[in-house]
Design an enzyme around this catalytic site. Structure first.
Site, PDB file in Angstrom:
ATOM      1  N   ARG A   1      17.210 -14.191  16.873  1.00 50.10           N
ATOM      2  CA  ARG A   1      15.893 -14.843  17.836  1.00 50.10           C
ATOM      3  C   ARG A   1      14.889 -14.214  17.290  1.00 50.10           C
ATOM      4  O   ARG A   1      15.148 -12.609  18.003  1.00 50.10           O
ATOM      5  CB  ARG A   1      16.526 -15.109  19.706  1.00 50.10           C
ATOM      6  CG  ARG A   1      17.465 -15.637  19.802  1.00 50.10           C
ATOM      7  CD  ARG A   1      18.016 -16.040  21.128  1.00 50.10           C
ATOM      8  NE  ARG A   1      17.621 -14.690  22.123  1.00 50.10           N
ATOM      9  CZ  ARG A   1      17.381 -14.885  23.124  1.00 50.10           C
ATOM     10  NH1 ARG A   1      17.436 -15.426  24.041  1.00 50.10           N
ATOM     11  NH2 ARG A   1      17.746 -13.513  24.080  1.00 50.10           N
TER      12      ARG A   1
ATOM     13  N   THR B   1       8.824 -15.515  20.779  1.00 48.43           N
ATOM     14  CA  THR B   1       9.258 -16.855  21.301  1.00 48.43           C
ATOM     15  C   THR B   1      10.602 -17.151  21.591  1.00 48.43           C
ATOM     16  O   THR B   1      11.059 -18.554  21.929  1.00 48.43           O
ATOM     17  CB  THR B   1       9.074 -17.909  19.454  1.00 48.43           C
ATOM     18  OG1 THR B   1      10.519 -17.295  18.951  1.00 48.43           O
ATOM     19  CG2 THR B   1       7.644 -17.487  18.573  1.00 48.43           C
TER      20      THR B   1
ATOM     21  N   ASP C   1      23.394  -7.999  25.899  1.00 45.39           N
ATOM     22  CA  ASP C   1      23.607  -8.406  24.896  1.00 45.39           C
ATOM     23  C   ASP C   1      24.728  -8.081  24.398  1.00 45.39           C
ATOM     24  O   ASP C   1      25.392  -6.876  23.552  1.00 45.39           O
ATOM     25  CB  ASP C   1      22.263  -7.038  23.990  1.00 45.39           C
ATOM     26  CG  ASP C   1      22.214  -8.022  22.541  1.00 45.39           C
ATOM     27  OD1 ASP C   1      22.966  -8.138  21.857  1.00 45.39           O
ATOM     28  OD2 ASP C   1      20.823  -8.139  22.636  1.00 45.39           O
TER      29      ASP C   1
ATOM     30  N   ASP D   1      25.338  -6.657  20.852  1.00 45.95           N
ATOM     31  CA  ASP D   1      25.297  -5.020  20.467  1.00 45.95           C
ATOM     32  C   ASP D   1      26.432  -4.104  21.581  1.00 45.95           C
ATOM     33  O   ASP D   1      27.074  -3.280  21.008  1.00 45.95           O
ATOM     34  CB  ASP D   1      23.334  -4.232  21.814  1.00 45.95           C
ATOM     35  CG  ASP D   1      21.925  -4.722  20.591  1.00 45.95           C
ATOM     36  OD1 ASP D   1      22.797  -4.322  19.350  1.00 45.95           O
ATOM     37  OD2 ASP D   1      21.527  -4.772  21.256  1.00 45.95           O
TER      38      ASP D   1
END
Ligand code: PRP
Ligand code: URA
Length: 209
Positions: free
Chosen positions: A104, A108, A200, A203
């Site tokens: 991503r 945006t 995340d 991560d």
């Protein structure tokens, strides 16, 4: 067309989901839980795979049996989808695995494609897109766009946690693609993370947070 969104309420899934979300869960345990949850969710996602009748000889005689008739492709979306491959592949060792790399854009939140090793034309009957997080839905929708352009006829999305925004985007863009999940959470925060979610996923898996 009836849009299909399947959310597992199985006690084992919900037990493991609680541990997966826990901020104290370390990367090794996180990978183990993600692998296990993926297997439990894919059980539902594969319930309608076509089979054919075969006979099998046991030590004591002949038994009627069945074998999978459809060729399955696992399509993990890098990076976090990788954590869902191993357990599912153990269940379906003949599945082909095709990787798609999407990340991503932080501003945006739209996905950028950086990797795609699909062969020229489809070699499988059913594609299972694997990605634990369905946030805005941009990545999942892009992965399905790629597979449809490739010529895939039957596609299912196997995830773990969604935000309702992601479910809406997917069911609008691809109403023919059923979604298999363990939870749909409250929503997204200002930087596009699922709340409460699990943080995340990439991560947490790779210890890169
Ligand atoms: C995460 C996740 C999904 C995507 C979901 O990947 O694994 O692919 O975000 O968000 P969306 O629904 O808003 O598109 P990310 O882009 O963080 O890449 P990574 O797995 O490599 O960290
Ligand atoms: N990607 C993640 O890994 N987590 C989120 O909450 C949203 C996108």
């Amino acid at each position: 067309m009836t849009v299909q969104v399947h959310i597992s309420t199985h006690p084992l899934v919900q037990h493991k989901m609680t541990l997966l979300r826990d901020q104290r869960t370390d990367p090794k345990k996180f990978r183990e839980l993600l692998r296990e949850v993926a297997v439990l969710i894919v059980y539902d996602a594969t319930a309608d795979l076509a089979v054919e009748d075969v006979a099998v000889v046991t030590p004591l005689g002949q038994a009627a049996g069945q074998r999978l008739r459809e060729r399955v492709g696992l399509v993990p979306v890098l990076r976090a989808g990788l954590g869902m491959v191993e357990g599912i592949w153990n269940l379906m060792p003949n599945a082909e695995v095709w990787h798609i790399g999407l990340v991503r854009d932080e501003q945006t939140l739209e996905p950028i494609e950086y990797y795609n090793r699909l062969p020229i034309s489809p070699t499988v009957d059913v594609c299972l897109v694997l990605d634990p997080m369905l946030a805005t839905g941009g990545s999942a929708a892009a992965a399905v766009d790629i597979l449809k352009r490739w010529g895939a006829k039957r596609i299912k999305f196997v995830g773990v946690i969604a935000a309702s925004e992601g479910v809406r985007r997917m069911t609008t863009a691809h109403p023919d693609v059923p979604l298999y999940l363990a939870a749909v959470d409250e929503g997204l925060n200002e930087v596009g993370y699922i709340v409460p979610g699990l943080g995340d996923a990439g991560d947490r898996m790779f210890g890169t947070g």
